[in-house]
Design a protein around this motif. Sequence first.
Motif, PDB file in Angstrom:
ATOM      1  N   LEU A  44       0.822  -1.195   0.000  1.00  0.00           N
ATOM      2  CA  LEU A  44       0.000   0.000   0.000  1.00  0.00           C
ATOM      3  C   LEU A  44       0.866   1.259   0.000  1.00  0.00           C
ATOM      4  CD1 LEU A  44      -2.819   1.173   0.054  1.00  0.00           C
ATOM      5  CD2 LEU A  44      -2.810   0.930   2.545  1.00  0.00           C
ATOM      6  N   GLU A  45       1.962   1.214   0.707  1.00  0.00           N
ATOM      7  CA  GLU A  45       2.886   2.355   0.757  1.00  0.00           C
ATOM      8  C   GLU A  45       3.375   2.734  -0.650  1.00  0.00           C
ATOM      9  OE1 GLU A  45       7.309   2.822   2.421  1.00  0.00           O
ATOM     10  OE2 GLU A  45       5.821   2.397   3.988  1.00  0.00           O
ATOM     11  N   GLU A  46       3.647   1.729  -1.479  1.00  0.00           N
ATOM     12  CA  GLU A  46       4.078   1.991  -2.858  1.00  0.00           C
ATOM     13  C   GLU A  46       2.989   2.692  -3.656  1.00  0.00           C
ATOM     14  OE1 GLU A  46       6.532  -1.174  -4.969  1.00  0.00           O
ATOM     15  OE2 GLU A  46       5.514  -2.306  -3.366  1.00  0.00           O
ATOM     16  N   LEU A  47       1.758   2.250  -3.457  1.00  0.00           N
ATOM     17  CA  LEU A  47       0.642   2.873  -4.162  1.00  0.00           C
ATOM     18  C   LEU A  47       0.506   4.332  -3.749  1.00  0.00           C
ATOM     19  CD1 LEU A  47      -1.956   0.002  -3.897  1.00  0.00           C
ATOM     20  CD2 LEU A  47      -0.882   0.829  -5.982  1.00  0.00           C
ATOM     21  N   VAL A  48       0.588   4.598  -2.460  1.00  0.00           N
ATOM     22  CA  VAL A  48       0.450   5.968  -1.968  1.00  0.00           C
ATOM     23  C   VAL A  48       1.593   6.836  -2.477  1.00  0.00           C
ATOM     24  CG1 VAL A  48       0.369   7.412   0.101  1.00  0.00           C
ATOM     25  CG2 VAL A  48      -0.897   5.256   0.044  1.00  0.00           C
ATOM     26  N   GLU A  49       2.806   6.291  -2.494  1.00  0.00           N
ATOM     27  CA  GLU A  49       3.955   7.057  -2.984  1.00  0.00           C
ATOM     28  C   GLU A  49       3.831   7.405  -4.463  1.00  0.00           C
ATOM     29  OE1 GLU A  49       7.370   4.710  -2.005  1.00  0.00           O
ATOM     30  OE2 GLU A  49       7.303   5.290   0.103  1.00  0.00           O
ATOM     31  N   SER A  50       3.102   6.603  -5.218  1.00  0.00           N
ATOM     32  CA  SER A  50       2.956   6.885  -6.645  1.00  0.00           C
ATOM     33  C   SER A  50       1.820   7.875  -6.920  1.00  0.00           C
ATOM     34  CB  SER A  50       2.742   5.595  -7.439  1.00  0.00           C
ATOM     35  OG  SER A  50       1.516   5.005  -7.108  1.00  0.00           O
ATOM     36  N   MET A  51       1.099   8.295  -5.878  1.00  0.00           N
ATOM     37  CA  MET A  51       0.016   9.267  -6.028  1.00  0.00           C
ATOM     38  C   MET A  51       0.581  10.684  -6.042  1.00  0.00           C
ATOM     39  SD  MET A  51      -2.831   7.842  -3.372  1.00  0.00           S
ATOM     40  CE  MET A  51      -3.390   6.153  -3.403  1.00  0.00           C
ATOM     41  N   THR A  52      -0.228  11.603  -6.533  1.00  0.00           N
ATOM     42  CA  THR A  52       0.152  13.014  -6.499  1.00  0.00           C
ATOM     43  C   THR A  52       0.193  13.481  -5.049  1.00  0.00           C
ATOM     44  OG1 THR A  52      -2.118  13.826  -6.587  1.00  0.00           O
ATOM     45  CG2 THR A  52      -1.002  13.441  -8.713  1.00  0.00           C
TER      46      THR A  52
END
Length: 107
Positions: A44-52
């Motif tokens: 989930l951390e990776e997904l959040v980091e790829s967000m604006t």
Amino acid sequence: MENTPWDADRYKELNIYFREKIQHLLSTDPHLQKQVSAGKSVQLEELVESMTLNDQLLWEEFLQLDQQKMHQDLQNHLEGKGDPLHDQSGFYRHAKNDQEDDENHLW
């Protein structure tokens, strides 16, 4: 970020937004697609980091609301109020045959 007052409509709005956002990221981000196709899990951390940055701030707001929702659900459970806790589906997940549209279900 300071405590966000409970707002059920905002919680539902952000819940739906991030469900769609994460699905979009998984289907369009080449790095995430490569991980998934290689059979690796995506954190989930990776997904959040790829967000604006704006989405990351919205994510923080959602997490605060989600924590409030969990606390409220647990308190209601202890007091015998609200939706009962189900082993597999939590407090507010509904069966697929529920009359509500699947799109409106919370995570």
